[in-house]
Design a protein around this motif. Structure first.
Motif, mmCIF file in Angstrom:
data_model
loop_
_atom_site.group_PDB
_atom_site.id
_atom_site.type_symbol
_atom_site.label_atom_id
_atom_site.label_comp_id
_atom_site.label_asym_id
_atom_site.label_seq_id
_atom_site.Cartn_x
_atom_site.Cartn_y
_atom_site.Cartn_z
ATOM 1 N N GLU A 147 37.699 34.407 49.239
ATOM 2 C CA GLU A 147 36.594 33.443 49.229
ATOM 3 C C GLU A 147 36.234 32.923 50.611
ATOM 4 O OE1 GLU A 147 37.696 30.461 46.408
ATOM 5 O OE2 GLU A 147 36.955 31.635 44.699
ATOM 6 N N SER A 148 37.210 32.834 51.516
ATOM 7 C CA SER A 148 36.914 32.201 52.809
ATOM 8 C C SER A 148 37.063 33.129 54.006
ATOM 9 C CB SER A 148 37.824 30.980 53.007
ATOM 10 O OG SER A 148 39.189 31.370 53.035
ATOM 11 N N ALA A 149 37.793 34.238 53.859
ATOM 12 C CA ALA A 149 38.041 35.103 55.015
ATOM 13 C C ALA A 149 37.180 36.353 55.016
ATOM 14 C CB ALA A 149 39.522 35.500 55.056
ATOM 15 N N CYS A 150 36.358 36.538 53.971
ATOM 16 C CA CYS A 150 35.530 37.741 53.895
ATOM 17 C C CYS A 150 34.140 37.439 54.449
ATOM 18 C CB CYS A 150 35.428 38.229 52.450
ATOM 19 S SG CYS A 150 34.572 39.816 52.305
ATOM 20 N N HIS A 151 33.753 38.176 55.481
ATOM 21 C CA HIS A 151 32.441 37.981 56.111
ATOM 22 C C HIS A 151 31.677 39.299 56.177
ATOM 23 C CE1 HIS A 151 33.748 33.952 57.223
ATOM 24 N NE2 HIS A 151 34.875 34.487 57.669
ATOM 25 N N VAL A 152 31.940 40.175 55.219
ATOM 26 C CA VAL A 152 31.269 41.465 55.158
ATOM 27 C C VAL A 152 29.925 41.281 54.458
ATOM 28 C CG1 VAL A 152 31.463 43.869 54.400
ATOM 29 C CG2 VAL A 152 33.528 42.564 54.975
ATOM 30 N N GLY A 206 36.136 38.874 42.730
ATOM 31 C CA GLY A 206 36.412 39.225 41.343
ATOM 32 C C GLY A 206 37.790 39.832 41.178
ATOM 33 N N TYR A 207 38.179 40.686 42.103
ATOM 34 C CA TYR A 207 39.498 41.337 42.093
ATOM 35 C C TYR A 207 40.617 40.300 42.152
ATOM 36 C CZ TYR A 207 43.213 44.274 44.258
ATOM 37 O OH TYR A 207 44.381 44.925 44.580
ATOM 38 N N ALA A 208 40.525 39.371 43.095
ATOM 39 C CA ALA A 208 41.572 38.355 43.248
ATOM 40 C C ALA A 208 41.584 37.391 42.066
ATOM 41 C CB ALA A 208 41.362 37.594 44.558
ATOM 42 N N ARG A 251 31.920 36.610 36.655
ATOM 43 C CA ARG A 251 30.717 36.170 37.372
ATOM 44 C C ARG A 251 30.675 36.762 38.783
ATOM 45 N NH1 ARG A 251 32.189 31.296 34.821
ATOM 46 N NH2 ARG A 251 33.053 30.443 36.756
ATOM 47 N N ALA A 252 31.837 36.844 39.434
ATOM 48 C CA ALA A 252 31.883 37.429 40.778
ATOM 49 C C ALA A 252 31.503 38.908 40.738
ATOM 50 C CB ALA A 252 33.273 37.246 41.381
ATOM 51 N N PHE A 253 32.023 39.635 39.764
ATOM 52 C CA PHE A 253 31.666 41.053 39.648
ATOM 53 C C PHE A 253 30.182 41.213 39.308
ATOM 54 C CE2 PHE A 253 36.326 41.973 38.801
ATOM 55 C CZ PHE A 253 36.503 42.697 39.965
ATOM 56 N N ASP A 254 29.635 40.315 38.494
ATOM 57 C CA ASP A 254 28.200 40.382 38.186
ATOM 58 C C ASP A 254 27.360 40.206 39.451
ATOM 59 O OD1 ASP A 254 28.620 40.833 35.501
ATOM 60 O OD2 ASP A 254 28.415 38.723 34.922
ATOM 61 N N PHE A 294 38.759 46.594 34.479
ATOM 62 C CA PHE A 294 38.126 47.859 34.871
ATOM 63 C C PHE A 294 37.528 47.744 36.271
ATOM 64 C CE2 PHE A 294 34.207 50.438 35.037
ATOM 65 C CZ PHE A 294 34.746 51.706 34.877
ATOM 66 N N PHE A 295 36.804 46.663 36.540
ATOM 67 C CA PHE A 295 36.202 46.507 37.863
ATOM 68 C C PHE A 295 37.255 46.221 38.931
ATOM 69 C CE2 PHE A 295 32.197 45.366 35.436
ATOM 70 C CZ PHE A 295 31.572 46.572 35.720
ATOM 71 N N ALA A 296 38.328 45.516 38.565
ATOM 72 C CA ALA A 296 39.416 45.307 39.524
ATOM 73 C C ALA A 296 40.048 46.641 39.907
ATOM 74 C CB ALA A 296 40.467 44.368 38.937
ATOM 75 N N ARG A 297 40.151 47.548 38.955
ATOM 76 C CA ARG A 297 40.666 48.886 39.268
ATOM 77 C C ARG A 297 39.701 49.638 40.174
ATOM 78 N NH1 ARG A 297 43.033 50.753 33.265
ATOM 79 N NH2 ARG A 297 44.576 49.056 33.090
ATOM 80 N N ARG A 298 38.404 49.415 39.994
ATOM 81 C CA ARG A 298 37.430 50.008 40.909
ATOM 82 C C ARG A 298 37.692 49.535 42.345
ATOM 83 N NH1 ARG A 298 34.596 54.361 39.156
ATOM 84 N NH2 ARG A 298 33.276 53.980 37.337
ATOM 85 N N VAL A 299 37.899 48.231 42.502
ATOM 86 C CA VAL A 299 38.164 47.688 43.837
ATOM 87 C C VAL A 299 39.443 48.283 44.402
ATOM 88 C CG1 VAL A 299 38.710 45.587 45.125
ATOM 89 C CG2 VAL A 299 36.916 45.542 43.383
#
Length: 596
Positions: free
Chosen positions: A157-162, A172-174, A186-189, A252-257
């Motif tokens: 939430e705070s260290a990602c600046h991509v 969503g993964y975390a 909601r994050a994956f959406d 499923f989406f966490a596995r994608r990540v």
């Protein structure tokens, strides 16, 4: 009451807690990889910041060093018996064995310290190159590996600046592994909404977790059609409608990540990630711990094989392909098989260690503009359910508002939910969930229902009950509710059938009524013989009469006792047909199993 997320065992702990129940094993085999054309094309997001060349090189060296330390520290164990491959995927052999129980090794201090040094290096390099997708992804990944879910969420939430969708996907993964499944969804959406159409189409594609031929059918769909099929799949697959979010979808989406995080990273198996690694991860999830195992052969001990152990127990939450691909199909509880021997996907929620089918009879009745849904239920006779909470939850479709009954502490009883009839104009997923949260146990009955009909005449569902000893002067639902059967399986020689008729003229009208019971599971030769008069009829019960009900006091209610004494054990369909003098007609059916 749901267990708070902070108290749930984090990812990787379940294999320790539940190792006496089941173990999922994943080992390297010598099977040759199929041609790459058979694989699903991977989605890639590992875009590096322009100034990150030195940082990314240093980060990869640190990551390779840690996995080398971890692999070298793995203990060598003797394999206990043989576990045949359930699935061969390229270089890998996967099996799920509920009898093999290898001891869970304690992680050595050297591995713990090496991970600490890796995270320190990644944090420092992330400060140098904060917009590098690979570095921030590994920071989240290895904090989850250290069971630091709070730290992983903070990093995401705070260290990602991509730029783009990667940061929301990491969140969503975390959040998923932190047990915050609603927030993860909601994050994956948000991540999906920010993707280009090609990436989104690939990410939402569920073909890899479906059995053939459904897999090939979905793979051949256009993106919009496939998106609708995926939405329906995850809607039906949600483990508990009484919980916020849909954790099988976020899994499923966490596995994608996670499959993206393994790109350009050293795997503990000392091989590069490829199509087989990606598909294995999508279908069965990642490993929580590893061992090196060897077996005795004629020539002596074999070379140790690296074996990954997943969380357990793991279940098959996906419904039958028919329920997903045929929107008009009647979906019953039998369309879910949690213990299917070789499913295309398994998932081990941290909140569930035991799952059995519960029995229930679900019925729809009109109350003006409201649909009343009742469910008579009974939990299986098992000591795993001590003091469970039972609830009936209705879901009118993916992403739509759910309607739930009050929770009751009971192993059997009747649950009621009211919802607007306008919201039931289509398919409604009805789920009876009997849950013992402290024991992580669940019994469930699930089926799809709809409205009661839109014609001038309509019927409620047929409600099976014990025959009334003394029918009341004015019959209504309350008169039979205490005697409703908690299943559609009947052992008695007589059964009561209750129904309500809607749309009858207030002053009354003449109705033709017919009730039939038809055998469903008779062999075709038996059916042919019955048609030729050489055997008893397949429809052993056929009753027809006329009546003139009045609707000035509401929908007319009726109950009659039907004899099943001459019916052999088997599956039957009870059909009630009502026809008005103007030709208006309504039909209601209930399938029942006779067992004695």
């Amino acid at each position: 009451m749901q267990t708070p997320a902070s108290k749930r065992p984090p990812r990787g702990v379940e294999a320790v807690i539940a190792r006496a129940i089941a173990i999922a094993l994943l080992g390297i085999s010598g099977v040759a990889a199929p041609a790459p054309a058979q694989a699903e094309p991977p989605v890639s997001m590992m875009v590096h910041a322009p100034d990150s060349a030195g940082a990314i090189a240093a980060a990869r060296r640190a990551q390779r060093r840690f996995e080398g330390v971890r692999r070298a520290a793995l203990p060598i164990q003797e394999r206990r018996g043989g576990s045949p491959c359930e699935v061969h995927l390229g270089r890998y052999c996967y099996w799920y064995d509920s009898t093999s129980q290898p001891p869970v090794p304690r992680e050595g201090e050297g591995v713990t310290m090496a991970r600490h040094l890796l995270l320190a290096a990644l944090d420092s390099l992330g400060a140098v190159s904060p917009a590098d997708a690979w570095i921030v992804g590994q920071r989240v990944r290895y904090r989850l590996d250290a069971l630091d879910t709070a730290g992983a969420v903070i990093n995401a939430e705070s260290a990602c600046h991509v730029t783009g969708w990667w940061c929301d996907a990491l969140r969503g993964y975390a959040l998923h592994f932190a047990g915050e499944h609603d927030a993860a969804g909601r994050a994956f959406d948000r991540a999906l909404a920010a993707m280009g159409e090609e990436d989104r189409c690939a990410w939402e594609n569920p073909a890899a977790v479906l059995p053939r031929p459904a897999r090939d059918h979905v793979q051949g769909m256009a993106c919009d059609e496939r998106r609708a099929a995926a939405s329906r799949l995850w809607w039906l697959a949600s483990p508990q409608l009484g919980r916020a979010g849909n954790d099988v979808r976020t899994e499923f989406f966490a596995r994608r990540v996670e499959s993206l995080l393994e790109e350009d990273a050293r795997l503990i198996y000392a091989v590069r990630s490829s199509w087989d690694t990606n598909e294995l991860l999508l279908r069965y999830g990642g490993s929580s711990w590893w061992t090196r195992e060897r077996s005795m052969t004629i020539s002596g001990p074999s070379e140790p094989q690296l074996v990954g152990h997943g969380r357990s127990p793991a279940f098959n939450f996906l419904p039958s392909p028919r329920a997903v691909l045929d929107a008009g199909a009647r979906v019953r509880n039998a369309d879910w098989q949690p213990s299917q021997p070789t499913p295309a996907m398994r998932y081990a929620p941290s909140y569930l260690a035991w799952w059995r089918d519960g029995s229930a009879q679900v019925a729809r009745l009109r109350r003006g503009d409201t649909l009343l849904v009742i469910a008579a239920f009974e939990a299986p006779d098992d000591s795993m359910l001590g003091d469970p909470v039972a609830q009936l939850v209705l879901s009118p479709g993916p992403g739509r508002m759910r309607f739930a009954s009050r929770q009751v502490h009971a192993l059997r009883g009747v649950l009621e939910v009211r919802m607007p009839r306008a919201a039931s104009d289509g398919e409604v997923l009805a789920s009876v969930e009997i849950v013992d949260h402290p024991r992580r146990a669940m019994a469930r009955h699930r089926e799809i229902i709809g409205d009661t009909g839109r014609g001038r005449l309509a019927l409620s569902d047929l409600l099976l009950h014990r025959p009334l000893a003394q029918p009341p002067a004015v019959l209504g639902l309350d008169a039979v509710l205490a005697d409703v059967l908690p299943a559609t399986s009947v052992a008695a020689e007589r059964v009561g059938v209750y129904w309500e008729t809607y749309g009858v003229a207030a002053a009354g009208e003449l109705l033709d009524v017919a009730l039939t019971i038809e055998r469903l599971d008779a062999p075709w030769m038996r059916r042919a013989a019955a048609r030729l008069g050489l055997a008893d009829r397949i429809t052993p019960v056929h009753i027809r009469w006329q009546e003139s009900p009045r609707a000035d006091g509401g929908a007319p209610a009726r109950s009659m006792a039907v004899s099943l004494a001459n019916l052999a054990n088997g599956e039957y369909r009870v059909t009630l047909r009502v026809r008005g003098d103007d030709g208006a007609e309504a039909v209601s059916q209930r399938e029942v199993r006779v067992r004695r």
